[in-house]
Design a protein around this motif. Structure first.
Motif, PDB file in Angstrom:
ATOM      1  N   GLU A 268     -12.093 -68.488  31.377  1.00  0.00           N
ATOM      2  CA  GLU A 268     -12.888 -69.235  32.350  1.00  0.00           C
ATOM      3  C   GLU A 268     -13.823 -68.304  33.118  1.00  0.00           C
ATOM      4  O   GLU A 268     -15.020 -68.583  33.268  1.00  0.00           O
ATOM      5  N   VAL A 269     -13.278 -67.203  33.595  1.00  0.00           N
ATOM      6  CA  VAL A 269     -14.083 -66.264  34.376  1.00  0.00           C
ATOM      7  C   VAL A 269     -15.183 -65.651  33.519  1.00  0.00           C
ATOM      8  O   VAL A 269     -16.341 -65.555  33.942  1.00  0.00           O
ATOM      9  N   GLU A 270     -14.841 -65.246  32.305  1.00  0.00           N
ATOM     10  CA  GLU A 270     -15.844 -64.627  31.428  1.00  0.00           C
ATOM     11  C   GLU A 270     -16.951 -65.610  31.091  1.00  0.00           C
ATOM     12  O   GLU A 270     -18.123 -65.223  30.959  1.00  0.00           O
ATOM     13  N   THR A 271     -16.596 -66.890  30.952  1.00  0.00           N
ATOM     14  CA  THR A 271     -17.612 -67.906  30.694  1.00  0.00           C
ATOM     15  C   THR A 271     -18.563 -68.035  31.873  1.00  0.00           C
ATOM     16  O   THR A 271     -19.792 -68.054  31.709  1.00  0.00           O
ATOM     17  N   LEU A 272     -18.023 -68.100  33.078  1.00  0.00           N
ATOM     18  CA  LEU A 272     -18.851 -68.263  34.269  1.00  0.00           C
ATOM     19  C   LEU A 272     -19.691 -67.030  34.572  1.00  0.00           C
ATOM     20  O   LEU A 272     -20.795 -67.138  35.099  1.00  0.00           O
ATOM     21  N   LEU A 273     -19.181 -65.853  34.229  1.00  0.00           N
ATOM     22  CA  LEU A 273     -19.925 -64.619  34.485  1.00  0.00           C
ATOM     23  C   LEU A 273     -21.201 -64.523  33.649  1.00  0.00           C
ATOM     24  O   LEU A 273     -22.101 -63.746  33.976  1.00  0.00           O
ATOM     25  N   LYS A 274     -21.281 -65.311  32.597  1.00  0.00           N
ATOM     26  CA  LYS A 274     -22.461 -65.274  31.728  1.00  0.00           C
ATOM     27  C   LYS A 274     -23.676 -65.925  32.386  1.00  0.00           C
ATOM     28  O   LYS A 274     -24.804 -65.665  31.990  1.00  0.00           O
ATOM     29  N   TYR A 275     -23.426 -66.774  33.387  1.00  0.00           N
ATOM     30  CA  TYR A 275     -24.533 -67.496  34.012  1.00  0.00           C
ATOM     31  C   TYR A 275     -25.079 -66.725  35.210  1.00  0.00           C
ATOM     32  O   TYR A 275     -24.330 -66.034  35.909  1.00  0.00           O
ATOM     33  N   PRO A 276     -26.380 -66.852  35.484  1.00  0.00           N
ATOM     34  CA  PRO A 276     -26.946 -66.223  36.681  1.00  0.00           C
ATOM     35  C   PRO A 276     -26.262 -66.745  37.943  1.00  0.00           C
ATOM     36  O   PRO A 276     -25.861 -67.918  38.005  1.00  0.00           O
ATOM     37  N   GLU A 277     -26.138 -65.887  38.949  1.00  0.00           N
ATOM     38  CA  GLU A 277     -25.447 -66.261  40.184  1.00  0.00           C
ATOM     39  C   GLU A 277     -26.099 -67.447  40.884  1.00  0.00           C
ATOM     40  O   GLU A 277     -25.426 -68.226  41.549  1.00  0.00           O
ATOM     41  N   ASP A 278     -27.430 -67.572  40.763  1.00  0.00           N
ATOM     42  CA  ASP A 278     -28.147 -68.626  41.471  1.00  0.00           C
ATOM     43  C   ASP A 278     -28.425 -69.851  40.602  1.00  0.00           C
ATOM     44  O   ASP A 278     -29.347 -70.614  40.857  1.00  0.00           O
TER      45      ASP A 278
END
Length: 264
Positions: free
Chosen positions: A120-130
């Motif tokens: 889950e975390v690795e998936t979300l880290l792929k997206y830009p913070e904003d």
């Protein structure tokens, strides 16, 4: 809520009191109030407060303190304790904390987490913070369209502790594509043998993971909603953004606008 202990008294307690006394002094306070007290302390005393709290409360306090204070606290915690605190957080908050760690530290912390949480975390880290993907959380309640109301309620009871504050139940097909939504109230009042697809409502609006966070904030303001599903281009449901997540975004965007006006 009125604070039960002054900053001066709390500082003295941290210096002279036991971990149990520190914990008891904070029992009636909300995480944001504890965070305010923690930030009033000298740097070396802050981690003692975090160590005195149960992990659920400590994880909430870590999220409430200012970023520079959070980074300082994380430096003082061992990798195992950081992993335990991250486990207590929703996926979007866990991703934010992991993203603030040095790369090597982040990798070591991820190694200590359960495989499903790492994914889950690795998936979300792929997206830009904003972006919508960067602020969404993976925790949500979804049921299959052909489930009966009774089966859906049983499933929700099983996972309710893992998903906080759900106002909508998402209905998906066998390929995880979002078809509609149903409210908990509608579900509870329907015939237990009815198929969920027969009581669901159409989804008013969705976000894609690449959507800018400011555009997401505008959607929440315009439609006055509690949560917003995030879907891929093909309609696959991949997460949700909640109202409390977007409050920080709106505040951040407003601050940026003010700085621009001031020429900073």
């Amino acid at each position: 809520m009125e604070r039960h202990i002054s900053k001066e008294d709390f500082s003295n307690l941290v210096l002279k009191g036991s971990a149990e006394e520190i914990k008891q002094s904070l029992d009636e306070l909300q995480p944001f109030e504890i965070a305010d007290l923690v930030q009033s302390l000298e740097s070396e005393d802050r981690s003692r407060v975090i160590d005195s709290l149960d992990r659920e409360t400590a994880s909430q306090v870590i999220l409430e303190v200012e970023p520079e204070v959070r980074q300082e606290l994380l430096k003082r915690l061992d990798l195992g304790e950081i992993a335990h605190l991250v486990e207590e957080m929703d996926s979007d908050d866990a991703t934010d904390v992991i993203g603030e760690l040095p790369d090597e530290t982040a990798r070591l912390v991820l190694d200590k987490l359960p495989r499903d949480e790492v994914e889950e975390v690795e998936t979300l880290l792929k997206y830009p913070e904003d972006s919508a993907g960067g602020i969404m959380q993976k925790e949500l309640v979804e049921v299959r369209e052909d489930s009966t109301v009774a089966d859906a309620i049983s499933w929700i009871r099983l996972i309710a502790e893992d998903v906080e504050d759900f106002h909508e139940i998402y209905v998906v097909d066998e390929n995880e594509k979002l078809l509609g939504v149903v409210t908990p109230r509608r579900l509870l009042l329907s015939n237990p043998r009815t198929a969920v697809k027969n009581i669901m409502e159409p989804v008013e609006i969705t976000a894609t993971p690449s959507m800018d966070q400011e555009a997401v904030g505008n959607i929440f303001e315009k439609y006055d909603i509690f949560s917003l599903p995030v879907v891929e281009e093909d309609g696959e449901l991949i997460g949700r953004i909640t109202a409390d997540d977007i409050i920080d975004v709106i505040t951040e965007e407003a601050s940026e606008d003010m700085y621009q006006i001031a020429g900073v």
